[in-house]
Design a protein around this motif. Structure first.
Motif, PDB file in Angstrom:
ATOM      1  N   GLN A  78     -13.781   1.998 -13.161  1.00  7.36           N
ATOM      2  CA  GLN A  78     -14.156   2.622 -14.425  1.00  7.36           C
ATOM      3  C   GLN A  78     -13.653   4.065 -14.487  1.00  7.36           C
ATOM      4  O   GLN A  78     -13.107   4.505 -15.496  1.00  7.36           O
ATOM      5  CB  GLN A  78     -15.683   2.551 -14.620  1.00  7.36           C
ATOM      6  N   ALA A  79     -13.782   4.771 -13.360  1.00  7.27           N
ATOM      7  CA  ALA A  79     -13.319   6.168 -13.319  1.00  7.27           C
ATOM      8  C   ALA A  79     -11.801   6.244 -13.501  1.00  7.27           C
ATOM      9  O   ALA A  79     -11.290   7.151 -14.168  1.00  7.27           O
ATOM     10  CB  ALA A  79     -13.740   6.814 -12.003  1.00  7.27           C
ATOM     11  N   ILE A  80     -11.089   5.284 -12.909  1.00  2.00           N
ATOM     12  CA  ILE A  80      -9.617   5.265 -13.059  1.00  2.00           C
ATOM     13  C   ILE A  80      -9.250   5.154 -14.543  1.00  2.00           C
ATOM     14  O   ILE A  80      -8.387   5.874 -15.046  1.00  2.00           O
ATOM     15  CB  ILE A  80      -9.005   4.094 -12.248  1.00  2.00           C
ATOM     16  N   ALA A 103      -8.799   4.707  -5.154  1.00  2.00           N
ATOM     17  CA  ALA A 103      -8.828   5.763  -6.173  1.00  2.00           C
ATOM     18  C   ALA A 103      -7.455   6.153  -6.696  1.00  2.00           C
ATOM     19  O   ALA A 103      -7.319   6.531  -7.856  1.00  2.00           O
ATOM     20  CB  ALA A 103      -9.527   6.988  -5.598  1.00  2.00           C
ATOM     21  N   SER A 104      -6.415   6.083  -5.881  1.00  2.94           N
ATOM     22  CA  SER A 104      -5.113   6.503  -6.420  1.00  2.94           C
ATOM     23  C   SER A 104      -3.999   5.478  -6.225  1.00  2.94           C
ATOM     24  O   SER A 104      -2.880   5.703  -6.662  1.00  2.94           O
ATOM     25  CB  SER A 104      -4.700   7.868  -5.862  1.00  2.94           C
ATOM     26  N   THR A 105      -4.326   4.319  -5.597  1.00  4.92           N
ATOM     27  CA  THR A 105      -3.347   3.213  -5.587  1.00  4.92           C
ATOM     28  C   THR A 105      -3.646   2.274  -6.755  1.00  4.92           C
ATOM     29  O   THR A 105      -2.780   1.520  -7.174  1.00  4.92           O
ATOM     30  CB  THR A 105      -3.437   2.387  -4.293  1.00  4.92           C
ATOM     31  N   TYR A 106      -4.900   2.291  -7.240  1.00  2.74           N
ATOM     32  CA  TYR A 106      -5.366   1.437  -8.343  1.00  2.74           C
ATOM     33  C   TYR A 106      -5.336  -0.049  -7.962  1.00  2.74           C
ATOM     34  O   TYR A 106      -5.310  -0.919  -8.828  1.00  2.74           O
ATOM     35  CB  TYR A 106      -4.556   1.678  -9.646  1.00  2.74           C
ATOM     36  N   ASN A 107      -5.314  -0.325  -6.683  1.00  2.00           N
ATOM     37  CA  ASN A 107      -5.290  -1.706  -6.186  1.00  2.00           C
ATOM     38  C   ASN A 107      -6.575  -2.014  -5.421  1.00  2.00           C
ATOM     39  O   ASN A 107      -7.297  -1.097  -5.010  1.00  2.00           O
ATOM     40  CB  ASN A 107      -4.090  -1.898  -5.255  1.00  2.00           C
TER      41      ASN A 107
END
Ligand SMILES: Cc1ncc(COP(=O)(O)O)c(C=O)c1O
Length: 444
Positions: A408-410, A154-158
């Motif tokens: 998708q949320a990112i 969710a917050s590394t985007y990896n």
């Protein structure tokens, strides 16, 4: 004669403040309830938080000119045994110490060479991230193999290693770990998974020049590393790429898969492999070699600025900063924060508009949709409107049914902040102030 006092007229600033406040009122419920002491947003006529423009980033000059002049004195501009290519390879090894190195025409080419050298062929599955450049999967598709998309942190985007594991099937042959925006993936988990399931781990380092995973140079934790030298990357020669490996199964194959299948060290002159021409010429190598001399300065500065931004916006209600593991170095090809749904009285577009009015270098999201959402995937139309791997029954993949909810949320909640090495810490501090100011203003 003394003049008669006239009713005072609102100043231009106050007029703008009032009128834009009215405009926003319909969209941002309850604005009038906010305490008066809060500084007015620039979008409402208030003072900007970022008072200076970002400095121009001058990216090339004397070192590149010197290399180009040396190149012009040569009799050949071909890569094989070319001195600029040799220097580029030497400098590359000083930032990413891998044994076999092939220079090539783009990051897309580097990735195609990597999957070909890894033996990826028709019907094989390759698991990768859906939020990346199309170049990550072009080579996979050209091998008639199948990109399989796993969801992201969710917050590394990896890549989320647990979701990668869920996507492994008997057809899976490789994982492409994309270090998005220069943030290292969880390589320990991905390598353990690759080893357990007998998969090749390819690193897409296109956006991650100079990054470090647990203190080690990015690209050295997997089996094959791929870099891009395209114009927007940390270092560039306009277009170019590098693919490298110390794995004796793959490394010796990299040169021929970038050079029409031709093994220039082999004695027979016969082709034992098939590939296209992805060679990089000496003029590009000259510029790229000079650029690599600048890399550590660029990487260190970007890492410092991005981490500073995180430090200064940490704890801002409704904002999730770009998360980097403490022992990694992210070199922030871009910075991306997320706005938490429901935390604000307005939507992301409104926040981005307000931040831009404050002078912050921001934009909404990254790519418009995850890769699988693009028309070419939705129509399975990779080769003249068709997809042989599907037509021949080698895969049942149906991209219209693929969803990666976090990815998708990112893309729906991300706010991208530009970071570059010409920016000062003061400039970044003012960007952080803009973010806090706008977030506090619109807090639900
Ligand atoms: C993550 C990622 N992978 C691959 C590529 C492809 O690189 P190139 O544009 O050099 O082909 C890019 C380039 O934007 C990228 O950002």
């Amino acid at each position: 004669m003394p003049s008669t006092p006239r009713p005072s007229r609102p100043s231009r600033r106050r007029f703008l403040l009032a009128s834009s406040g009215l405009l926003l009122a319909g969209r941002a419920r309850g604005l009038e309830d906010r305490p008066a002491a809060r500084p007015a947003l620039a979008i409402q006529g208030g003072e900007k938080a970022v008072k200076t423009a970002a400095p121009r980033n001058v990216r090339w000059g004397e070192p590149e000119r010197e290399r180009l002049e040396a190149m012009l004195a040569q009799d050949s501009l071909f890569y094989w045994k070319g001195p600029q290519t040799a220097l580029l390879v030497e400098r590359f090894r000083s930032v990413c110490p891998l044994q076999h190195v092939m220079t090539c025409s783009s990051g897309t080419a580097a990735l195609h060479i990597a999957v070909a050298a890894a033996g990826i062929g028709p019907g094989d599955e390759v698991i990768t991230a859906p939020v990346t450049d199309m170049g990550t999967v072009i080579g996979v598709l050209f091998q008639q193999a199948v990109p399989v998309f796993a969801d992201l942190g969710a917050s590394t985007y990896n890549l989320d290693p647990a979701d990668v594991e869920r996507k492994v099937t008997p057809k899976t042959k490789a994982i492409i770990a994309v270090h998005l925006a220069g943030n290292p993936c969880d390589m320990e988990a991905l390598k353990a998974l690759a080893d357990r399931r007998g998969l090749v781990l390819i690193e897409d380092c296109a956006q991650a020049w100079g990054a470090r995973y647990r203190g080690r140079p990015i690209g050295t934790a997997g089996h094959i590393a791929c870099f891009s030298l395209q114009n927007s990357k940390h270092v560039t020669c306009g277009d170019g790429g590098i693919v490298a490996s110390s794995d004796e199964r793959f490394g010796p194959l990299l040169q021929r898969y970038g050079d029409k299948g031709f093994d220039r060290l082999g004695k027979t002159g016969l082709f034992d492999a098939f590939s296209t021409n992805y060679r990089m010429s000496e003029p590009q190598a000259a510029v790229a070699a000079a650029q690599l001399g600048r890399l550590e300065g660029i990487a260190a500065k970007r890492a410092r600025l991005g981490d500073l931004l995180t430090e200064k916006i940490a704890g801002t209600s409704g904002i999730d900063p770009h998360r980097v593991r403490p022992d990694d170095r992210c070199t922030y090809w871009f910075y991306m924060l997320r706005v938490r749904p429901g935390a604000f009285r307005c939507d992301r577009a409104e926040i981005v508009k307000a931040l831009a009015a404050e002078g912050a270098p921001v934009s909404a999201g990254y790519i418009p949709v995850p890769l699988y959402g693009n028309p070419v995937f939705q129509r399975h139309a990779f080769f003249a409107g068709r997809w042989p791997a599907k037509d021949l029954g080698l895969t049942a993949m149906d991209y219209t049914r693929v969803t990666c909810p976090e990815a998708q949320a990112i893309l729906e909640t991300g706010v991208r902040v530009s970071i570059d090495e010409a920016m000062s810490e003061d400039y970044v501090l003012s960007v952080a102030q803009a973010i806090r100011k706008v977030a506090e203003h619109y807090a639900a």
